[in-house]
Design a protein around this motif. Structure first.
Motif, PDB file in Angstrom:
ATOM      1  N   MET A   8       0.710  -0.831  -0.065  1.00 49.42           N
ATOM      2  CA  MET A   8       0.382  -0.026  -0.127  1.00 49.42           C
ATOM      3  C   MET A   8       0.671   0.996  -0.062  1.00 49.42           C
ATOM      4  SD  MET A   8      -1.313   0.024   4.045  1.00 49.42           S
ATOM      5  CE  MET A   8      -1.859   0.998   3.569  1.00 49.42           C
ATOM      6  N   ASP A   9      -0.127   2.421  -0.702  1.00 52.24           N
ATOM      7  CA  ASP A   9       1.529   3.699  -0.288  1.00 52.24           C
ATOM      8  C   ASP A   9       1.474   4.149   1.366  1.00 52.24           C
ATOM      9  OD1 ASP A   9       0.545   3.788  -3.653  1.00 52.24           O
ATOM     10  OD2 ASP A   9      -0.966   5.150  -2.890  1.00 52.24           O
ATOM     11  N   TYR A  10       3.534   5.030   0.702  1.00 48.43           N
ATOM     12  CA  TYR A  10       3.757   4.478   2.553  1.00 48.43           C
ATOM     13  C   TYR A  10       3.074   5.118   3.197  1.00 48.43           C
ATOM     14  CZ  TYR A  10       7.124   5.845   5.464  1.00 48.43           C
ATOM     15  OH  TYR A  10       8.161   6.022   6.664  1.00 48.43           O
ATOM     16  N   LYS A  11       2.435   6.746   2.786  1.00 48.56           N
ATOM     17  CA  LYS A  11       1.415   7.114   3.844  1.00 48.56           C
ATOM     18  C   LYS A  11       0.602   7.240   4.137  1.00 48.56           C
ATOM     19  CE  LYS A  11      -2.323   8.420   0.045  1.00 48.56           C
ATOM     20  NZ  LYS A  11      -2.745   9.426  -1.228  1.00 48.56           N
ATOM     21  N   HIS A  12       0.224   5.781   3.855  1.00 45.87           N
ATOM     22  CA  HIS A  12      -0.664   5.307   4.793  1.00 45.87           C
ATOM     23  C   HIS A  12       0.215   4.931   5.748  1.00 45.87           C
ATOM     24  CE1 HIS A  12      -3.975   5.945   1.525  1.00 45.87           C
ATOM     25  NE2 HIS A  12      -3.099   5.079   1.067  1.00 45.87           N
ATOM     26  N   THR A  13       1.370   4.051   6.128  1.00 49.81           N
ATOM     27  CA  THR A  13       2.141   3.759   7.704  1.00 49.81           C
ATOM     28  C   THR A  13       2.306   4.779   8.013  1.00 49.81           C
ATOM     29  OG1 THR A  13       4.098   4.051   5.864  1.00 49.81           O
ATOM     30  CG2 THR A  13       2.456   2.077   5.065  1.00 49.81           C
ATOM     31  N   GLU A  14       2.073   5.699   8.172  1.00 52.28           N
ATOM     32  CA  GLU A  14       2.002   7.321   9.204  1.00 52.28           C
ATOM     33  C   GLU A  14      -0.201   7.569   9.343  1.00 52.28           C
ATOM     34  OE1 GLU A  14       6.420   8.283   7.830  1.00 52.28           O
ATOM     35  OE2 GLU A  14       4.564  10.040   7.097  1.00 52.28           O
ATOM     36  N   ASP A  15      -0.771   7.466   8.889  1.00 48.61           N
ATOM     37  CA  ASP A  15      -1.851   7.297   9.297  1.00 48.61           C
ATOM     38  C   ASP A  15      -2.095   6.644  10.377  1.00 48.61           C
ATOM     39  OD1 ASP A  15      -4.599   7.354  10.100  1.00 48.61           O
ATOM     40  OD2 ASP A  15      -5.113   8.294   7.171  1.00 48.61           O
ATOM     41  N   PRO A  16      -2.885   7.365  11.440  1.00 49.52           N
ATOM     42  CA  PRO A  16      -3.214   6.406  12.899  1.00 49.52           C
ATOM     43  C   PRO A  16      -4.003   5.488  12.178  1.00 49.52           C
ATOM     44  CG  PRO A  16      -2.418   8.414  13.479  1.00 49.52           C
ATOM     45  CD  PRO A  16      -2.906   8.278  11.925  1.00 49.52           C
ATOM     46  N   ASP A  17      -4.928   6.324  11.926  1.00 46.31           N
ATOM     47  CA  ASP A  17      -6.415   4.631  11.856  1.00 46.31           C
ATOM     48  C   ASP A  17      -6.411   3.784  10.827  1.00 46.31           C
ATOM     49  OD1 ASP A  17      -8.300   7.510  12.716  1.00 46.31           O
ATOM     50  OD2 ASP A  17      -8.310   8.501  11.001  1.00 46.31           O
ATOM     51  N   VAL A  18      -5.408   4.214  10.148  1.00 52.90           N
ATOM     52  CA  VAL A  18      -4.919   2.754   8.845  1.00 52.90           C
ATOM     53  C   VAL A  18      -3.937   2.325  10.048  1.00 52.90           C
ATOM     54  CG1 VAL A  18      -3.848   1.827   6.840  1.00 52.90           C
ATOM     55  CG2 VAL A  18      -4.461   4.166   6.904  1.00 52.90           C
ATOM     56  N   LEU A  19      -3.425   2.408  10.873  1.00 52.43           N
ATOM     57  CA  LEU A  19      -2.449   1.715  12.067  1.00 52.43           C
ATOM     58  C   LEU A  19      -3.461   1.074  12.837  1.00 52.43           C
ATOM     59  CD1 LEU A  19       0.627   3.844  12.810  1.00 52.43           C
ATOM     60  CD2 LEU A  19       0.256   1.968  11.495  1.00 52.43           C
ATOM     61  N   ASN A  20      -4.494   1.718  13.436  1.00 51.61           N
ATOM     62  CA  ASN A  20      -5.977   0.902  13.904  1.00 51.61           C
ATOM     63  C   ASN A  20      -6.869  -0.110  13.087  1.00 51.61           C
ATOM     64  OD1 ASN A  20      -5.536   1.664  16.260  1.00 51.61           O
ATOM     65  ND2 ASN A  20      -7.153   3.850  15.966  1.00 51.61           N
ATOM     66  N   ALA A  21      -6.383  -0.090  11.865  1.00 50.44           N
ATOM     67  CA  ALA A  21      -6.985  -1.188  10.724  1.00 50.44           C
ATOM     68  C   ALA A  21      -6.691  -1.881  10.722  1.00 50.44           C
ATOM     69  CB  ALA A  21      -7.200  -0.159   9.209  1.00 50.44           C
ATOM     70  N   ILE A  22      -5.171  -1.913  10.651  1.00 50.99           N
ATOM     71  CA  ILE A  22      -4.379  -2.695  10.073  1.00 50.99           C
ATOM     72  C   ILE A  22      -4.077  -3.849  11.641  1.00 50.99           C
ATOM     73  CG2 ILE A  22      -2.305  -3.859  10.239  1.00 50.99           C
ATOM     74  CD1 ILE A  22      -1.275  -1.590   8.895  1.00 50.99           C
ATOM     75  N   ARG A  23      -4.742  -3.741  12.811  1.00 52.03           N
ATOM     76  CA  ARG A  23      -4.836  -3.916  13.625  1.00 52.03           C
ATOM     77  C   ARG A  23      -6.126  -4.972  13.934  1.00 52.03           C
ATOM     78  NH1 ARG A  23      -0.940  -6.066  17.581  1.00 52.03           N
ATOM     79  NH2 ARG A  23      -0.105  -4.196  17.401  1.00 52.03           N
ATOM     80  N   ILE A  24      -7.047  -4.419  13.503  1.00 54.93           N
ATOM     81  CA  ILE A  24      -8.585  -5.244  13.632  1.00 54.93           C
ATOM     82  C   ILE A  24      -8.015  -6.012  12.065  1.00 54.93           C
ATOM     83  CG2 ILE A  24     -10.916  -4.738  13.198  1.00 54.93           C
ATOM     84  CD1 ILE A  24     -10.678  -2.055  14.057  1.00 54.93           C
ATOM     85  N   ALA A  25      -7.539  -5.850  11.034  1.00 51.53           N
ATOM     86  CA  ALA A  25      -7.682  -6.398  10.324  1.00 51.53           C
ATOM     87  C   ALA A  25      -6.933  -7.817  10.938  1.00 51.53           C
ATOM     88  CB  ALA A  25      -7.264  -5.646   9.206  1.00 51.53           C
ATOM     89  N   TRP A  26      -6.196  -7.693  11.847  1.00 50.96           N
ATOM     90  CA  TRP A  26      -4.567  -9.190  11.641  1.00 50.96           C
ATOM     91  C   TRP A  26      -5.676  -9.392  12.518  1.00 50.96           C
ATOM     92  CZ3 TRP A  26      -1.074 -11.240  11.240  1.00 50.96           C
ATOM     93  CH2 TRP A  26      -0.491 -12.582  12.355  1.00 50.96           C
ATOM     94  N   ARG A  27      -6.191  -8.952  13.801  1.00 48.77           N
ATOM     95  CA  ARG A  27      -7.048  -9.885  14.808  1.00 48.77           C
ATOM     96  C   ARG A  27      -8.556 -10.467  14.107  1.00 48.77           C
ATOM     97  NH1 ARG A  27      -8.280  -6.188  19.755  1.00 48.77           N
ATOM     98  NH2 ARG A  27      -9.493  -8.005  21.213  1.00 48.77           N
ATOM     99  N   THR A  28      -8.595 -10.187  13.233  1.00 48.40           N
ATOM    100  CA  THR A  28     -10.035 -11.080  12.467  1.00 48.40           C
ATOM    101  C   THR A  28      -9.275 -12.305  11.815  1.00 48.40           C
ATOM    102  OG1 THR A  28     -10.777  -8.564  11.241  1.00 48.40           O
ATOM    103  CG2 THR A  28     -11.437 -10.770  10.239  1.00 48.40           C
TER     104      THR A  28
END
Length: 612
Positions: free
Chosen positions: A116-136
């Protein structure tokens, strides 16, 4: 998490189940076949010991034929044994395949996170989304893992449910209606609790991420010195305690609601059992029901209530966990910037010319512009030094050049072509970069330099290490270039110093041999002698390639062709070292201050060397 790039979409349970099954069909169709066969045995299993006692009791209350009794018992035992064997066998086979499917979903998340575009990796909302996706996908009992487990039994339970209905209808349709209403009430209560738990997942995930960060910090030896010297233990423990308390409060609130649901379930169970068994006893007493049928109906009604209760809970579980699948899909659907459909080939003419033309830029979710109408041209083969105080925008410039971010306005050109016209992966191949924040991987030294494990040119690895000044250190190690870095995977791995890490990162850039070299504070952790040696060999390292050198140490700029002094996102001064010194502006002032510091430092070292 709702903006143009990552919007939450409301999806139905059926739509999310289709999503899961599409991937299952793609990766392993046999999982669905196993599920289908298992459903047959699941549906048959409860009725073996519902019908068998009725036939045995009817025979015992009637003619009492021993041979018939033995046949009934043997057939029942045989069918029961075969059914249990296949249920156990299919469950084992399904479990292994289910794990493989879950691991493939984990791989899908990893691929998305890395591409994914690098800019997303510094977005707190995306970081939370990754964590939720990971828990899924990470928990075998929740999210996709939980859905796969429930689907394995739900289809058989639905088929068995029809069998229960057929038997109870022969007793009294009103009894069936009463039982169904009871179970539906419990279903909606459980569904409400599950949906409340899902509504709290975002907040719980946020504080889980924060707690994990503090926990990893406390056990990360990289922070060991700071924690001890600055007595940070109590601070970190308090922060973790605070984050954990919020998570615990949320969990306790959820469990409180689940407890109330269980109490209602227990009360309804008592009422149900009392009414139904009272009715059956009345039928036996009045002579309208045989003992054999009484036994069958008791087993059927008891099994039906439990069967349907579990079925409805499983359906509620699937419905709720499909929302987690929706979260996973939201993460996977995060939009990157639209790529050019027919990318141009990267020019073969080199060295390359780079031009920033009227570039304006600010980071996502920020109102502060880093650059406004910035223009800069780097000639082919030119070595440009970008200097200035911290926060001047030097590193942001590199992020734009390498397409980690895109300008809000303006364009960036490579040999006169907008860089967005190139395929991004092909464009990345142009760059050899030493980033300001150096990251070592838990690989061996060779892999850390080559950044691959196949088709490695070992001679080039060693030559790159020599040029970067790290080969002597590596040769002194017992395993040499096969030595593991870090102890995460190999307990015998080594921890390099900050300066050694920088040299290894420089060797990495040299091995790649990109046509555009970007060095972002590459000597910040080096001692003056090592830094001086790097400067002396700079031309050998860069050769005839276009290079950008970023540093706040102005003594490092003299070997560059031209210098850009940046301040507050603007190029305040531009020229050679001599030109800027003659101008006697901010660059000259900062250079003189730093020169005085280095003179004093060298005098102190010389004095120490003579024992003065």
């Amino acid at each position: 998490m709702e903006n143009d790039n990552h919007t939450k979409i409301k999806r139905s349970t059926l739509d999310n189940l289709k999503f899961v099954f599409r991937y299952i069909w793609k990766w392993d169709k046999s999982l669905l076949y196993i599920c289908g066969f298992n459903s047959i045995f699941i549906a048959v299993a409860p009725f073996i010991w519902i019908l068998a006692p009725k036939f045995l009791i009817d025979e015992l209350m009637g003619i009492k034929r021993v041979d018939i009794l033995i046949k009934i018992l043997l057939v029942t035992l045989l069918i029961s044994a075969v059914t249990k064997y296949f249920i156990a066998y299919l469950a084992g086979a399904y479990r292994m395949k289910m794990s493989n499917i879950r691991f493939k979903f984990i791989d899908v998340i990893h691929e998305k996170a890395m591409e994914m575009d690098y800019k997303h990796t510094e977005d707190p909302d995306v970081l939370n989304a990754i964590r939720i996706a990971w828990r899924t996908v990470s928990n075998p009992h929740r999210g996709i893992g939980g859905i796969l487990q429930k689907i394995f039994t739900i289809l058989g339970s639905l088929a068995g449910f029809l069998g229960y209905i057929a038997i109870i209808l022969t007793l009294n349709p009103l009894i069936l209606l009463y039982l169904v209403v009871n179970v539906i009430i419990i279903y909606f209560i459980n569904l409400k609790v599950n949906e409340y738990e899902k509504s709290q997942e975002g907040k719980r995930t946020e504080y889980f991420r924060k707690s994990v960060y503090v926990s990893s910090t406390m056990s990360d030896f990289q922070y060991g010195k700071d924690i001890r010297v600055y007595s940070m233990k109590d601070l970190l423990l308090r922060k973790k305690e605070y984050f954990d308390k919020i998570r615990t409060d949320i969990s306790e609130d959820i469990e409180s609601k689940r407890y109330r649901s269980d109490v209602i379930d227990a009360v309804l169970l008592l009422l149900r059992e009392g009414i139904v068994y009272g009715y059956l006893i009345h039928r036996v007493v009045t002579g309208s029901l045989t003992i054999g049928n009484f036994t069958m109906y008791v087993a059927t009604i008891g099994g039906f209530a439990l069967w349907m209760g579990n079925l409805m809970k499983d359906i509620a579980f699937v419905k709720t966990n499909c929302k987690y699948v929706g979260d996973l899909r939201d993460f996977l659907d995060i939009k990157d910037e639209e790529k050019v459909k027919e990318p141009l080939k990267v020019p073969i003419q080199k060295p390359y010319e780079i031009e920033f033309k009227n570039v304006s830029f600010k980071y996502p979710n920020s109102d502060n512009y880093i650059f406004k109408n910035l223009s800069l041209k780097i000639k082919p083969g030119q070595k440009l030094a970008i200097v200035g105080v911290n926060g001047a925008g030097k590193t942001s410039l590199v992020k734009l050049l390498t397409r980690l971010y895109s300008p809000i306005e303006g364009e960036i050109y490579l040999n006169g072509i907008n860089i967005n016209q190139f395929d991004q992966k092909e464009y990345y191949r142009l760059f050899s970069i030493v980033f300001q924040e150096i990251k070592m991987f838990a690989f061996n030294v060779t892999e850390n330099i080559a950044l691959k494990d196949k088709n490695i040119n070992h001679e080039r690895v060693k030559e790159s290490a020599r040029k970067a000044g790290i080969k002597e250190k590596v040769d002194s190690l017992e395993k040499g270039f096969s030595t593991s870095i870090l102890k995460v995977i190999d307990e015998h791995g080594i921890e390099l110093s900050g300066g050694e890490n920088q040299k290894l990162a420089l060797a990495r850039a040299l091995y790649k041999s990109g046509e555009i070299v970007v060095l972002d504070e590459p000597t910040a952790a080096l001692d003056p002698i090592a830094e001086h040696n790097i400067y002396l060999s700079f031309n050998e390292l860069i050769e005839n390639r276009t290079a950008i050198y970023i540093s706040h140490r102005l003594s490092s700029t003299r070997f560059c062709d031209v210098i850009a002094f940046m301040e507050e996102g603007e190029i305040k001064e531009y020229g050679t070292h001599d030109e800027l010194m003659e101008k006697d502006g901010k660059y000259a002032s900062m250079f003189n201050i730093q020169s005085q510091y280095y003179k004093e430092e060298n005098m102190s070292k010389e004095a120490a060397g003579y024992g003065i």
